[in-house]
Design an enzyme around this catalytic site. Sequence first.
Site, mmCIF file in Angstrom:
data_model
loop_
_atom_site.group_PDB
_atom_site.id
_atom_site.type_symbol
_atom_site.label_atom_id
_atom_site.label_comp_id
_atom_site.label_asym_id
_atom_site.label_seq_id
_atom_site.Cartn_x
_atom_site.Cartn_y
_atom_site.Cartn_z
ATOM 1 N N LYS A 113 -22.927 -21.591 -0.090
ATOM 2 C CA LYS A 113 -22.745 -22.792 -0.913
ATOM 3 C C LYS A 113 -22.848 -22.479 -2.403
ATOM 4 C CE LYS A 113 -23.618 -26.255 2.541
ATOM 5 N NZ LYS A 113 -23.917 -25.424 3.722
HETATM 6 C C1 PLP Z 1 -23.249 -25.430 4.913
HETATM 7 C C2 PLP Z 1 -23.338 -24.286 5.841
HETATM 8 C C3 PLP Z 1 -22.447 -24.121 6.929
HETATM 9 C C4 PLP Z 1 -21.389 -25.148 7.272
HETATM 10 O O1 PLP Z 1 -20.371 -25.240 6.320
HETATM 11 P P1 PLP Z 1 -19.434 -26.531 6.260
HETATM 12 O O2 PLP Z 1 -18.662 -26.397 5.021
HETATM 13 O O3 PLP Z 1 -20.360 -27.710 6.245
HETATM 14 O O4 PLP Z 1 -18.577 -26.511 7.492
HETATM 15 C C5 PLP Z 1 -22.568 -22.993 7.709
HETATM 16 N N1 PLP Z 1 -23.529 -22.069 7.463
HETATM 17 C C6 PLP Z 1 -24.391 -22.192 6.444
HETATM 18 C C7 PLP Z 1 -25.430 -21.150 6.248
HETATM 19 C C8 PLP Z 1 -24.332 -23.294 5.584
HETATM 20 O O5 PLP Z 1 -25.219 -23.414 4.579
#
Ligand code: PLP
Length: 482
Positions: free
Chosen positions: A123
């Site tokens: 993120k």
């Molecule tokens: C947010 C997240 C996901 C999922 O991603 P999306 O964009 O919500 O599909 C998967 N793994 C981790 C570690 C995350 O922080």
Amino acid sequence: MFYVSTRGDAQASSKKKFTEILLDGLAPDGGLYLPESYPKVTRGELDRWRGYSYAELALAVLVRFIDDIPPGDLRALVEKTYTREVYGNGRDPARAAEITPVRWLEPGLGLVELSNGPTLAFKDMAMQLLGHLFEYALAKQNEEINILGATSGDTGSAAEYALRGKRGVRVFMLSPHGRMSAFQRAQMYSLPDDNIFNIAVRGAFDDAQDIVKAIFNDRGFKARYRLGAVNSINWARVAAQLVYYFRAYLAATRSSDEPVAFAVPSGNFGNIFAGHVARRMGLPIGRLVLATNENDVLDEFFRTGVYRPRGAADTFTTSSPSMDISKASNFERFVFDLVGRDPAAIRNLWSGIDAGGSFDLSGTPYFSALPEFGFVSGRSTQADRLATIRRTFERYGVIIDPHTADGLKVALEQRAADMPMLVLETALPAKFEDTIVEALGHPPERPAAAAGIEGLPQRVEVMDVDADAVKRFIARQVEGAR
Ligand SMILES: *Cc1c(COP(=O)(O)O)cnc(C)c1O
């Protein structure tokens, strides 16, 4: 480039520019913003981009979506964001300068390293850019914003690290008291910046989420205190995520017509939706492999055509917690493309979803058209995660986190002999020590920057499940500063 809502009419009056939707979550009609059309990228351009740095590539991709920030300014924002200092995390300088290098496990099977930003999860890739874009846009408009959110871990910390110290921005982040890992708590609560406010609610994540919803529903309060959000439906986050699909594709191929498959551990459908957009732009993505954990709403859709969000009570708590999602907020964007960008069809389908229902596209022309979109899917369980973490360590000497393990498990089921498979690494194992110990009997290495983080002083306001108390707290902080 104009943006439209998935639920809106395409009247010129309802079209918006990038900076107009940057600080918005939902469109006023309840839909999500999308570009009016996807800009196309040619083979020749892809060839040229092979020599680019990450920041140059990011600029080349993003200028196609952002034409209301002067290119020189956008370049400066992108160059500030994608540096080997921000995404270095102790990697050797050459690797760090690549920002998101591919780590090959064996020929034709690689991990895309996306988790070396400040909070050790993918993120950060988008959120860091968002922080700079927010600061820039607010300064231009001479405005300020108070970001309010609830988190069970990754999103909240990525937002805080992106917005700490930014002018014109305060962050009020609610988290469930005593329910996050010691590492996650330390990551958020140890930030010393005076524009960051952590609020631990004596309840579960859903209670925190409900408080946030209640406060946003108080329109007067929302306007008076200029509340905003940085959740995963923010279009700028999707746009920033496009870049690493291009980057990884170029790293994995020699010529710009070879197909590559991407496997994506999914929850809110934000990460893989960026892959879909990159494919529509012309990037030769052969397959998009969607992986879920036991919360398999999306896997169910791609197998059967039925989209059936579950309630909080039917959502499993798993060891890949960032995928414990039973209503995928970005999914509406994909279905908009699937139904030929017909907002009336979306309004119709989502009137059922918003009322707690489901829909079934099997037997419709939309479901027959699904294969053209390149998606395949699968699910992974606790036993699969542990086995995949163990096997990956034994075979390759590489420790992966539980989310990436879900992705790799499904990737191996969907792998084709003649197409490289790239698995997006969405977090580092250091964030999920307990599961790694369970799988391997020993903890993963911790990045130097995170060493001893639990020992730092923490700042957090503990409160009851009481929206009014949270409102009073926000009001005090904002009034105090005015
Ligand atoms: C947010 C997240 C996901 C999922 O991603 P999306 O964009 O919500 O599909 C998967 N793994 C981790 C570690 C995350 O922080």
